[in-house]
Design an enzyme around this catalytic site. Structure first.
Site, PDB file in Angstrom:
ATOM      1  N   THR A 173       4.316   3.163  -5.597  1.00 51.82           N
ATOM      2  CA  THR A 173       3.486   3.236  -4.409  1.00 51.82           C
ATOM      3  C   THR A 173       4.215   2.579  -3.250  1.00 51.82           C
ATOM      4  O   THR A 173       4.788   1.502  -3.385  1.00 51.82           O
ATOM      5  CB  THR A 173       2.122   2.558  -4.628  1.00 51.82           C
ATOM      6  OG1 THR A 173       1.367   3.317  -5.569  1.00 51.82           O
ATOM      7  CG2 THR A 173       1.324   2.490  -3.328  1.00 51.82           C
TER       8      THR A 173
ATOM      9  N   PHE B  13       3.877   0.828   0.322  1.00 48.04           N
ATOM     10  CA  PHE B  13       2.950   0.084   1.167  1.00 48.04           C
ATOM     11  C   PHE B  13       3.563  -0.104   2.545  1.00 48.04           C
ATOM     12  O   PHE B  13       4.786  -0.213   2.678  1.00 48.04           O
ATOM     13  CB  PHE B  13       2.669  -1.306   0.578  1.00 48.04           C
ATOM     14  CG  PHE B  13       1.875  -1.295  -0.701  1.00 48.04           C
ATOM     15  CD1 PHE B  13       0.523  -1.609  -0.698  1.00 48.04           C
ATOM     16  CD2 PHE B  13       2.475  -0.990  -1.908  1.00 48.04           C
ATOM     17  CE1 PHE B  13      -0.207  -1.614  -1.877  1.00 48.04           C
ATOM     18  CE2 PHE B  13       1.755  -0.983  -3.091  1.00 48.04           C
ATOM     19  CZ  PHE B  13       0.404  -1.299  -3.078  1.00 48.04           C
TER      20      PHE B  13
END
Length: 297
Positions: free
Chosen positions: A191, A193
């Site tokens: 992921t 960010f």
């Protein structure tokens, strides 16, 4: 505070007090303690004071109102794509992207004990990233606000056959049993960010830099082709381009884009000038150091 399951509230209260005592070290994140965003805050700045916020809006408000110096927000996942609503929330927040951080994501199935699990609660992103595992095991997914919050709720209710998908840290915090580890559909699950602050920061030129911006094309033939031509002719690498609709008219499309480089670079300036000429508007969200190479060496 009451929005969190009871087992999470004590931790939230403690972490909120610590962050309030030193807002310069506070990093706001969405979710209950033990969420992936909690891990991202600690990985990004190990000496930070993570500030749990129930929603993405709350995390952004915490920075805007001075309760935290930064917010760390998931923007996209390698398996499940874009995190919903971020393209709307980021520009409306009035904050600037000042950094990025990549977190490897490993999900655990956890429950009050090691009994078989037939239903599992978690954030929609986590459920999507474990879709094949859940189907193979015959487990019914149920969407919850966040991963660690789901773990806290399972710990509170202790309902037979009901588990949660969350990071291993959540099991430690809420006293749950890890039934299975690394259940994500791909073990290179990652992921991205973005880190947001009240003021933009000009990155140092000692490494690759990214710039993120939004724009809306005109409702004319070949609008996107014309808008993006300047990046090609000026040799500016666009690493991400996503479309989305705002409102119900469907008359024009807005785009979210990442490029390598930043304003002040002659090639980037020329490309952005051409983009502005061929679009209704352009909004820069920030320039920041590149945390992971996009262009092969």
């Amino acid at each position: 505070m009451e929005s969190y399951p009871l087992p999470a509230r004590t931790l939230v209260e403690k972490m909120s007090r610590e962050a309030a005592a030193d807002t310069g070290r506070a990093i706001a994140f969405q979710g209950a303690p033990g969420a992936n965003s909690h891990l991202a805050a600690l990985g990004y700045r190990p000496d930070c004071l993570p500030l749990p916020c129930f929603s993405f809006e709350d995390a952004l408000d915490a920075v805007r109102e001075g309760q935290a110096d930064r917010a760390i927000i998931p923007i996209e996942n390698s398996l499940h794509g874009r995190v919903a609503d971020m393209h709307f929330l980021l520009p409306e927040s009035g904050l600037s992207i000042v950094d990025e951080y990549f977190l490897p994501i490993h999900h655990c199935l956890m429950a009050p004990d090691d009994s078989p699990v037939s239903q599992v609660l978690s954030h929609v992103q986590a459920l999507g990233q474990c879709r094949k595992y859940l189907r193979a095991q015959g487990i019914t997914p149920v969407v919850y606000a966040d991963t660690a919050g789901a773990a806290a709720l399972v710990a509170e209710q202790k309902e037979a056959g009901v588990g949660a998908i969350a990071p291993a840290l959540a099991a430690d915090l809420y006293g749950l049993t890890i039934v299975a580890r690394d259940i994500e559909d791909s073990h290179d699950n990652m992921t991205r960010f973005v880190v947001l602050a009240r003021e933009a920061i000009v990155p140092r030129h000692d490494g690759p830099v990214m710039t993120t911006f939004l724009f809306e094309v005109k409702n004319i033939p070949a609008a996107l082709f014309k808008a993006l031509g300047g990046f090609a002719t000026n040799g500016v690498n666009m690493t991400k381009l996503e479309s989305y609709q705002r409102g119900a008219s469907f008359s024009a499309t807005e785009f979210y884009a990442d490029i390598e480089g930043m304003p002040g670079d002659p090639a980037v300036d020329r490309a952005l000038d051409e983009l502005r000429f061929h679009t209704k508007w352009v909004r820069l969200l920030g320039s920041y150091p590149q945390a992971r190479a996009r262009t092969p060496a």
